[in-house]
Motif scaffolding. Sequence first.
Motif, PDB file in Angstrom:
ATOM      1  N   SER A  16       0.825  -1.208   0.000  1.00  0.00           N
ATOM      2  CA  SER A  16       0.000   0.000   0.000  1.00  0.00           C
ATOM      3  C   SER A  16       0.860   1.259   0.000  1.00  0.00           C
ATOM      4  N   PHE A  17       1.957   1.224   0.744  1.00  0.00           N
ATOM      5  CA  PHE A  17       2.867   2.361   0.773  1.00  0.00           C
ATOM      6  C   PHE A  17       3.472   2.607  -0.604  1.00  0.00           C
ATOM      7  N   LEU A  18       3.873   1.544  -1.297  1.00  0.00           N
ATOM      8  CA  LEU A  18       4.461   1.685  -2.630  1.00  0.00           C
ATOM      9  C   LEU A  18       3.441   2.222  -3.627  1.00  0.00           C
ATOM     10  N   ILE A  19       2.206   1.735  -3.551  1.00  0.00           N
ATOM     11  CA  ILE A  19       1.170   2.206  -4.476  1.00  0.00           C
ATOM     12  C   ILE A  19       0.902   3.699  -4.260  1.00  0.00           C
ATOM     13  N   ALA A  20       0.832   4.115  -2.986  1.00  0.00           N
ATOM     14  CA  ALA A  20       0.624   5.543  -2.707  1.00  0.00           C
ATOM     15  C   ALA A  20       1.783   6.376  -3.248  1.00  0.00           C
ATOM     16  N   THR A  21       2.996   5.862  -3.123  1.00  0.00           N
ATOM     17  CA  THR A  21       4.169   6.574  -3.638  1.00  0.00           C
ATOM     18  C   THR A  21       4.116   6.699  -5.163  1.00  0.00           C
ATOM     19  N   VAL A  22       3.720   5.610  -5.828  1.00  0.00           N
ATOM     20  CA  VAL A  22       3.598   5.631  -7.288  1.00  0.00           C
ATOM     21  C   VAL A  22       2.539   6.639  -7.718  1.00  0.00           C
ATOM     22  N   TYR A  23       1.407   6.673  -7.020  1.00  0.00           N
ATOM     23  CA  TYR A  23       0.359   7.641  -7.337  1.00  0.00           C
ATOM     24  C   TYR A  23       0.876   9.076  -7.222  1.00  0.00           C
ATOM     25  N   TRP A  24       1.603   9.345  -6.145  1.00  0.00           N
ATOM     26  CA  TRP A  24       2.040  10.717  -5.900  1.00  0.00           C
ATOM     27  C   TRP A  24       3.062  11.174  -6.938  1.00  0.00           C
ATOM     28  N   PHE A  25       4.012  10.296  -7.268  1.00  0.00           N
ATOM     29  CA  PHE A  25       5.033  10.666  -8.247  1.00  0.00           C
ATOM     30  C   PHE A  25       4.462  10.783  -9.661  1.00  0.00           C
ATOM     31  N   ASN A  26       3.321  10.125  -9.917  1.00  0.00           N
ATOM     32  CA  ASN A  26       2.704  10.182 -11.240  1.00  0.00           C
ATOM     33  C   ASN A  26       1.402  10.968 -11.201  1.00  0.00           C
ATOM     34  N   CYS A  27       1.398  11.995 -10.361  1.00  0.00           N
ATOM     35  CA  CYS A  27       0.186  12.804 -10.194  1.00  0.00           C
ATOM     36  C   CYS A  27      -0.296  13.381 -11.518  1.00  0.00           C
ATOM     37  N   HIS A  28       0.628  13.792 -12.386  1.00  0.00           N
ATOM     38  CA  HIS A  28       0.244  14.419 -13.646  1.00  0.00           C
ATOM     39  C   HIS A  28      -0.329  13.417 -14.649  1.00  0.00           C
ATOM     40  N   LYS A  29      -0.159  12.103 -14.387  1.00  0.00           N
ATOM     41  CA  LYS A  29      -0.663  11.086 -15.306  1.00  0.00           C
ATOM     42  C   LYS A  29      -1.981  10.477 -14.864  1.00  0.00           C
ATOM     43  N   LEU A  30      -2.467  10.881 -13.688  1.00  0.00           N
ATOM     44  CA  LEU A  30      -3.648  10.231 -13.139  1.00  0.00           C
ATOM     45  C   LEU A  30      -4.886  10.604 -13.948  1.00  0.00           C
ATOM     46  N   ASN A  31      -5.323   9.646 -14.732  1.00  0.00           N
ATOM     47  CA  ASN A  31      -6.539   9.824 -15.530  1.00  0.00           C
ATOM     48  C   ASN A  31      -7.205   8.463 -15.609  1.00  0.00           C
ATOM     49  N   LEU A  32      -8.312   8.315 -14.956  1.00  0.00           N
ATOM     50  CA  LEU A  32      -8.947   7.002 -14.841  1.00  0.00           C
ATOM     51  C   LEU A  32      -9.406   6.438 -16.181  1.00  0.00           C
ATOM     52  N   ILE A  33      -9.470   7.275 -17.200  1.00  0.00           N
ATOM     53  CA  ILE A  33      -9.942   6.797 -18.495  1.00  0.00           C
ATOM     54  C   ILE A  33      -8.810   6.145 -19.283  1.00  0.00           C
ATOM     55  N   HIS A  34      -7.624   6.749 -19.247  1.00  0.00           N
ATOM     56  CA  HIS A  34      -6.532   6.283 -20.109  1.00  0.00           C
ATOM     57  C   HIS A  34      -5.484   5.471 -19.373  1.00  0.00           C
ATOM     58  N   VAL A  35      -5.479   5.482 -18.061  1.00  0.00           N
ATOM     59  CA  VAL A  35      -4.447   4.788 -17.302  1.00  0.00           C
ATOM     60  C   VAL A  35      -5.098   3.764 -16.380  1.00  0.00           C
ATOM     61  N   THR A  36      -4.559   2.552 -16.399  1.00  0.00           N
ATOM     62  CA  THR A  36      -5.013   1.510 -15.481  1.00  0.00           C
ATOM     63  C   THR A  36      -4.238   1.640 -14.179  1.00  0.00           C
ATOM     64  N   LEU A  37      -4.926   2.023 -13.118  1.00  0.00           N
ATOM     65  CA  LEU A  37      -4.258   2.251 -11.842  1.00  0.00           C
ATOM     66  C   LEU A  37      -3.995   0.940 -11.126  1.00  0.00           C
ATOM     67  N   PRO A  38      -2.886   0.843 -10.380  1.00  0.00           N
ATOM     68  CA  PRO A  38      -2.632  -0.354  -9.583  1.00  0.00           C
ATOM     69  C   PRO A  38      -3.761  -0.599  -8.588  1.00  0.00           C
ATOM     70  N   VAL A  39      -4.141  -1.853  -8.428  1.00  0.00           N
ATOM     71  CA  VAL A  39      -5.242  -2.218  -7.534  1.00  0.00           C
ATOM     72  C   VAL A  39      -4.669  -2.626  -6.186  1.00  0.00           C
ATOM     73  N   ASP A  40      -5.162  -2.007  -5.125  1.00  0.00           N
ATOM     74  CA  ASP A  40      -4.720  -2.323  -3.770  1.00  0.00           C
ATOM     75  C   ASP A  40      -5.747  -3.258  -3.129  1.00  0.00           C
ATOM     76  N   PRO A  41      -5.305  -4.381  -2.559  1.00  0.00           N
ATOM     77  CA  PRO A  41      -6.256  -5.322  -1.964  1.00  0.00           C
ATOM     78  C   PRO A  41      -6.966  -4.789  -0.721  1.00  0.00           C
ATOM     79  N   PHE A  42      -6.439  -3.736  -0.087  1.00  0.00           N
ATOM     80  CA  PHE A  42      -7.008  -3.281   1.174  1.00  0.00           C
ATOM     81  C   PHE A  42      -7.414  -1.803   1.160  1.00  0.00           C
ATOM     82  N   VAL A  43      -6.620  -0.947   0.560  1.00  0.00           N
ATOM     83  CA  VAL A  43      -6.922   0.485   0.549  1.00  0.00           C
ATOM     84  C   VAL A  43      -7.681   0.824  -0.726  1.00  0.00           C
TER      85      VAL A  43
END
Length: 338
Positions: free
Chosen positions: A286-313
């Motif tokens: 979960s910590f790694l996924i949050a880090t990836v999200y933050w560093f790729n803030c400019h790429k976050l687009n739910l339509i064109h990017v498949t986001l990593p799935v977290d089993p708990f968060v």
Amino acid sequence: MMTAPPSENCSLTYQLHQTHQPLDFNYLLFLILLGKIILNVLTLGMRRKNTCQNFMEYFCISLAFVDLLLLVNISVISYFRDFVLLGIRFTRYHICLFTQIISFTYGFLHFPVVLIACVDYYLNFSKPTKLSFKCQTLFYFLTIVLLWMSVLGYVLGSPGVSRALKTWSAYSHPCPFYISSQSSWLSWSMLGVLLVALITSWSEVITLVRAIRITSYMSETILYFPFLSHSSYMANSKKILLSKLLVCFLGTWFPFVLLQVIILSLQVQIPAYVEMNVPWLYFVNSFLIATVYWFNCHKLNLIHVTLPVDPFVSWKCCFIPLIIPNLGQMEKPISIII
């Protein structure tokens, strides 16, 4: 009535102590591993379904399997005590030996697993096309097998580890185990990053906590964060996203964060075969996924990017306002957290 000399009495007492102590140790080791396996199974059972889409998920399953295999080996050796299999004689000494080898293997796996997971998330986040499910599963399977074999080969071939095993073999009781420094460094690093992030965005976190709403989206209960105007969001996107990630992460893993603080503060020495477990890996995941999200803030687009799935968060609530800014009017909130 004749009595044995004092020296013989001492020798007899020592022999009895040596005879009964291995049974006590083996029984305790069995209970520890059984408890760890139950915890692994419960954690794997509580995760959200259809999340086997990354390296960390498959590695957690392999770790649970290795734990089960170790427990079976210990149980068989404890039951038969002294037997020959494929020309190799197994005794209760091998219970200690196998657990020592597993401890070294687990202790050296923290950094490689985290590194491979980071590369995996980076590649999945950046590449436009994905492998088929079968090819992806086969690739992860081969990677995990190669990782286990490489670390185990290093443990068995390392002069330092071999010297330690030979030195420890002189001690029948208690059986010493390797204490990993990798997990401590990893815990200190994550807690340090969390502390800096919390201090940096403390005011935003407090504001978010006061304004959070629990609502429903696509038949799923989520947290809804109030959304700022598009221009305001783009100007402070990383800072705003950081506060949301902190709220989601700490809202799920705060008990585990508190446990890590206690363990590190008291300098608790935990054997590596216990410290490497499925809940710990999901916490790191979960910590790694949050880090990836933050560093790729400019790429976050739910339509064109498949986001990593977290089993708990459920990170979905951090990004839904990006594409549905009027969710608060579309969905009726279930409750409001004040």
